[in-house]
Design an enzyme around this catalytic site. Structure first.
Site, short mmCIF file in Angstrom:
data_model
loop_
_atom_site.label_atom_id
_atom_site.label_comp_id
_atom_site.label_asym_id
_atom_site.label_seq_id
_atom_site.Cartn_x
_atom_site.Cartn_y
_atom_site.Cartn_z
N ASP B 50 0.83 -1.21 0.00
CA ASP B 50 0.00 0.00 0.00
C ASP B 50 0.87 1.26 0.00
OD1 ASP B 50 -2.95 0.89 0.43
OD2 ASP B 50 -1.75 2.13 1.80
N ARG B 51 0.60 2.15 -0.94
CA ARG B 51 1.41 3.36 -1.12
C ARG B 51 1.19 4.36 0.01
NH1 ARG B 51 -0.52 -0.39 -3.95
NH2 ARG B 51 -2.32 0.86 -4.51
N THR B 52 -0.07 4.55 0.38
CA THR B 52 -0.35 5.52 1.45
C THR B 52 0.31 5.09 2.76
OG1 THR B 52 -2.31 6.52 0.50
CG2 THR B 52 -2.23 6.42 2.90
N CYS B 85 -2.16 5.08 -10.91
CA CYS B 85 -2.28 5.22 -9.44
C CYS B 85 -1.63 6.55 -9.11
CB CYS B 85 -1.57 4.09 -8.72
SG CYS B 85 -1.47 4.35 -6.92
N THR B 87 -1.10 7.97 -6.12
CA THR B 87 -0.18 7.94 -4.98
C THR B 87 1.17 7.37 -5.39
OG1 THR B 87 -2.18 7.45 -3.69
CG2 THR B 87 -0.08 7.38 -2.53
N THR B 129 -5.80 10.24 -1.88
CA THR B 129 -5.44 9.51 -0.66
C THR B 129 -4.64 10.41 0.28
OG1 THR B 129 -3.33 8.75 -1.56
CG2 THR B 129 -5.24 7.32 -1.91
N LYS B 166 -11.94 -0.41 -2.98
CA LYS B 166 -10.97 -1.52 -3.07
C LYS B 166 -11.60 -2.83 -2.61
CE LYS B 166 -6.68 1.20 -2.65
NZ LYS B 166 -6.07 1.01 -3.97
N CYS B 196 -7.43 10.08 -7.24
CA CYS B 196 -7.12 8.71 -6.82
C CYS B 196 -7.87 7.85 -7.82
CB CYS B 196 -7.60 8.45 -5.40
SG CYS B 196 -7.58 6.68 -5.00
#
Lengths: 237, 237
Positions: B50-52, B85, B87, B129, B166, B196
């Site tokens: 997960d990027r966030t 994406c 993020t 995000t 998601k 996002c």
């Protein structure tokens, strides 16, 4: 996508049909977050010559361009391959002979979906391209499971509808396809297989009485891919 | 996909957002038959952490898994790369440093889309995000074009909506996102960027009064990819 199953998708036949397949693949995967999904490599190889034209002897052989896409998927690490194009399965044997990576067969996926619906034999209608019908992949492969196949009253309107979807005109295509599906049901078919991946793009919302009588080959292939990834040992053999 | 542009899509962040991007790519391409479409290779690399969480310092670095996907796309012959994406663009510079293949930037695509709408500066709302907001990619990159960025009143409801998409629960997400978009417009934003790639999946059919005020970053990126493929010489520099 490291170390486990990587599904290679030999796509672009056509491009929107591949998108429809990928959507059904995501929907068929039990997942609550990104990391629960399959690793997938997609070759959107839109330069593959028309499959029906080739089977009818009126266009170039698509096998070289399909082979290029296959090699790209192998280079990218694919451990299974699926082709969201029914007509392309005319070359399934030729492609499988070129690679040790197992290539799932869309007609086997349809046979599994018929079994899941509790349908063990009888007459099945096919909405497919002229190429798929001429290649005989459906009647040959479904005969093993006790099914006989029936073709539409007006096959030319099915081909017209498929070309409209490829040009982005889904509404026109829908009415043509619906009429042929209804005629197949009226003639005694227990199920009508949407056996061209362009067709469910146009028939995304079929009329309610028709809905339980249609079997979407694209969705069947997506489910077979998920099953193959979840139970690799039993399916890779 | 032989000899010309092959667009590599570094996807899977999340998987349905990548499907949405591919659909918009097909729709953005002027085509009447399969062979008119772009050659595309897609890495649906759903195992990217997960990027966030990573930007907030609460999760593993996604760069190694993104690099693996990048290498697969290079091996498969990609001549341009896009990442559906927002993020993930926090790592755009780090990824670009690893490859000679040009990686399009989603914020530049948004700036081009704003220009096409005739909007030359002012306040722009961001539905994004926590990671995208903290990374600062939008305000930093849009400042060059005379824009200032505004964040939602209730950012926690935006994050909740993104997680619902998601998990496949788009209807719940839609109401949360719509309320925040309306509040940004009421506060004086000239446009609200759906920044996002999960958000347009939920807001596919926004209410009519809001529609012209929303800018879909996914669609902007798809259009930039088509433009890049059609005019390779002017864009690859």
């Amino acid at each position: 996508m490291t170390g486990t199953t990587v599904l290679g998708v030999l796509g672009g036949m056509g491009p929107m049909a591949t998108v429809d397949f990928l959507k059904k693949l995501v929907e068929a995967t039990p997942a609550a977050r990104d990391q629960d999904h399959l690793g997938v490599m997609v070759a959107q190889a839109s330069d593959i010559p028309d499959r029906t034209s080739a089977i009818l002897g009126r266009g170039p052989d698509p096998l070289p361009a399909m082979t290029t896409a296959l090699r790209r998927l192998e280079a990218a690490g694919a451990t299974r391959i699926a082709m969201p194009c029914n007509t392309a399965h005319h070359w399934h044997g030729a492609l499988q002979a070129l690679t040790p990576v197992p290539i799932l067969h869309i007609v086997d996926a349809v046979a599994e979906a018929l079994a899941r619906k509790g349908i063990g034999g009888g007459s099945i209608g096919l909405l497919a391209t002229d190429g798929t019908l001429l290649s005989g992949i459906y009647p040959q492969r479904l005969a093993r499971f006790g099914f006989t196949c029936r073709t539409p009253e007006d096959q030319s309107s099915v081909m017209r509808a498929i070309r409209r979807v490829k040009a982005g005109a889904c509404a026109e295509a829908r009415d043509l396809l619906r009429a042929q599906a209804e005629a197949l049901v009226a003639s005694g078919c227990r199920q009508v297989v949407l056996a061209c991946t362009e067709i469910p793009v146009a028939l995304a919302e079929p009329p309610v009485p028709l809905r339980p009588l249609l079997l979407d080959a694209t969705q069947a292939l997506a489910r077979a891919c998920v099953a193959s990834a979840i139970e690799p040992a039993s399916r890779a053999a």
